[in-house]
Structure formats: structure tokens, C-alpha cells
Write an enzyme that holds these catalytic residues in place. Structure first.
Site, PDB file in Angstrom:
ATOM      1  CE  LYS A  68      -3.805  -2.516   2.057  1.00 34.96           C
ATOM      2  NZ  LYS A  68      -4.594  -2.914   3.218  1.00 34.96           N
ATOM      3  CD  GLN A 127      -3.550  -4.606   6.240  1.00 33.26           C
ATOM      4  OE1 GLN A 127      -3.708  -3.568   5.607  1.00 33.26           O
ATOM      5  NE2 GLN A 127      -3.828  -5.781   5.724  1.00 33.26           N
ATOM      6  CG  ASP A 167      -9.876  -0.712   4.365  1.00 32.78           C
ATOM      7  OD1 ASP A 167      -9.503  -1.186   3.273  1.00 32.78           O
ATOM      8  OD2 ASP A 167      -9.221  -0.831   5.419  1.00 32.78           O
TER       9      ASP A 167
END
Ligand code: GUN
Length: 282
Positions: A52, A96, A119
């Protein structure tokens, strides 16, 4: 022979488009910033987080890395999220997953401001998707829609079967296919006569988490098969939820593993980061 849907090429195309957009935004004085939080050092998570950061660098998005120790308390994590929610110079916040067992993931996801939820996991983002309002969409299913569209595969009117009902892939996938005018069935571990259901599919999306589970007996001749799974086999070779060698000869198009759905997830995360700027301006 089946068309091989090249996720690597499509994701590279999307990242290049975003790079140009970000450069234009920069020229007008706007910097895009993503905050990435990792708690603990799960090796797979470290690889994802590293990828990322690399994608941010390529596109020109500033990334802020928060690498917190495994024993970070839930309160400390929530405090950090609250601080990032309030920062005008932070557009996207990504925590995460998975988180260590002593931290409530739902609580953490719910703490991220929906306008920074790149997300697309916040209940408000999921609700917005459900009722057709603007909001962030979970990156993997959003990436699959892009893969289909950019490969010239029509969704309208098609029989779409999704195997898997997770919050991150199966459910948002079904909602997105519905938004694209597909006729959608969601199958799962309790579905009776699974093969009969999947054989109806013109577009079959497989997100079951079992290596090579879907063989040609599950697939209608000429179907499009999208494989969300990724597993490391003995000998280190990667494979998906679909038995590629068995299925490829009977379908019209298929995503390989690796190089299919996987690269699209990060491309769509980057897309959400860029879009977050306009959403926050509203
Ligand atoms: N862990 C595995 N996939 C993901 C993802 O897409 N987002 C986050 N935040 N964590 C993950």
C-alpha cells in the site's frame, strides 16, 4: 480458449490514471494523504501494508505509517483514530486487519470517520452502498467491477452468482453486481446443491477461502469466472479458490491467481483515497 483477465495490466492502468489526477490536484495545491495503521507485526499484514505504501509513493499520495506494537490497547488505537479523524491534512485512514485479539475490530472500524473510511468497512459506508447513496466501497469487490467493465464484460441482465458472504467481499460484491443490473444470487457454506446454483451463473465470483474448491463441475460452459482466493501451496506456488486448470477450458474468461483480483484491491484503495478529497470538500 478462455480470455485471461489481466488484473495486473488493469490495475496498472488505473494507477496511471490516478497518478495523473494526483499530479493535477497537486498543481492546484491539494495533497492527498493516507494514514496506514498496523498493530503488531503479522508478516502477511506487513507485506500488504508495504504494498500500500509503495502504491501511494508511485501515485504521489503522501502516506503516514503508524506501526504500533502488538500490546497497544484499544483505547490507544481509538485515540489515534480520533486524532486522525480531526486532522484536516489526513484524507484517508486505514487500519490493517486482522487486529490482535484484545481489540474489538467492529469498534475500531466504527470509529473511523465515514468520510475517511477508504476501506469502505464502516457501517455507514456499507449502508450507503445498500441504498445507492455515495460512499466508499470495499476495495476488492469494487476492483472486480472495474475488471469486468474494463475487460468489456457486460453485467446488465446477467445471472451473477457470488460464493461467499463475508462483509468485506461477498456481501458488497452482491450489492455492486445488483447496482450494475445483474440478477444476483449469494451462495455460501450452507447452500444446498451448490453446483446446481453455480452452474446457473453467467458471472461466477468465488470468495470461499478454500484452495481449488471450484472445479469445472461448478461452472457453466462460457461463464466468466472471478477468483478472489489466494493460497500458498506446498512448494510455495500460489493458487486461488478456483481450480484454474480444470475451469479455464470451459469458461469464456477467467482471472488468474496471482495477477487477477489481487492487484485490483490496492488500485481501488488508491482510487478511494483520491475520491476522499472531493467527498470531504462537500
Ligand atoms: N486485511 C486483509 N485485507 C484487508 C483490507 O482490504 N483492508 C484492511 N484494512 N485490512 C485487510
Amino acid at each position: 480458449m478462455a480470455q485471461i483477465i489481466d488484473g495486473k495490466a488493469v490495475s496498472a492502468q488505473i494507477k496511471d490514471e490516478l497518478k495523473q489526477k494526483v499530479a493535477a490536484m497537486k498543481a492546484e495545491g491539494t495533497q492527498v494523504t493516507l494514514a496506514v495503521i498496523q498493530v503488531g507485526n503479522d508478516p502477511a499484514s506487513s507485506v500488504y501494508v508495504g504494498n500500500k505504501k509503495k502504491a501511494c509513493e508511485y501515485i504521489g499520495i503522501r502516506s503516514l505509517a503508524y506501526e504500533l506494537p502488538e500490546e497497544t490497547s484499544q483505547e490507544e488505537l481509538l485515540d489515534l483514530i480520533a486524532e486522525l479523524n480531526g486532522r484536516k491534512d489526513v484524507n484517508g485512514i486505514l487500519v490493517q486487519l486482522p487486529l490482535p485479539g484484545h481489540i474489538d475490530e467492529d469498534m475500531v472500524i466504527g470509529a473511523i470517520h465515514p468520510k475517511k473510511d477508504v476501506d469502505g468497512f464502516h457501517p455507514q459506508s456499507v449502508g450507503a452502498l445498500c441504498i445507492g447513496q455515495p460512499g466508499f466501497v470495499s476495495c476488492t469487490p469494487a476492483g472486480i467491477i472495474q475488471l469486468l467493465k474494463r475487460s468489456g464484460i457486460e453485467i446488465t441482465g446477467k445471472e451473477c452468482v457470488v460464493i461467499g458472504r463475508s462483509n468485506i467481499v461477498g456481501k458488497p460484491m452482491a450489492l455492486l453486481l445488483l447496482r450494475e443490473n445483474g440478477t444476483v444470487t449469494v451462495a455460501h457454506s450452507r447452500t444446498r446443491d451448490l453446483k446446481e446454483v453455480t452452474k446457473r451463473a453467467d458471472i461466477l465470483v468465488v470468495a470461499v477461502g478454500k484452495p481449488k474448491m471450484v472445479t469445472r463441475e461448478y461452472v457453466k460452459e462460457g461463464a466468466v469466472v472471478i477468483d478472489v482466493g489466494i493460497h500458498r501451496m506446498e512448494g510455495k506456488k500460489l493458487c486461488g479458490d478456483v481450480d484454474y486448470d480444470s475451469v479455464a477450458p470451459v469458461c469464456s474468461a477467467i482471472t488468474p491467481v496471482p495477477g487477477g483480483v489481487g492487484p485490483m484491491t490496492i488500485a481501488m484503495l488508491m482510487n478511494n483515497c483520491v475520491e476522499s478529497v472531493a467527498l470531504q470538500a462537500k
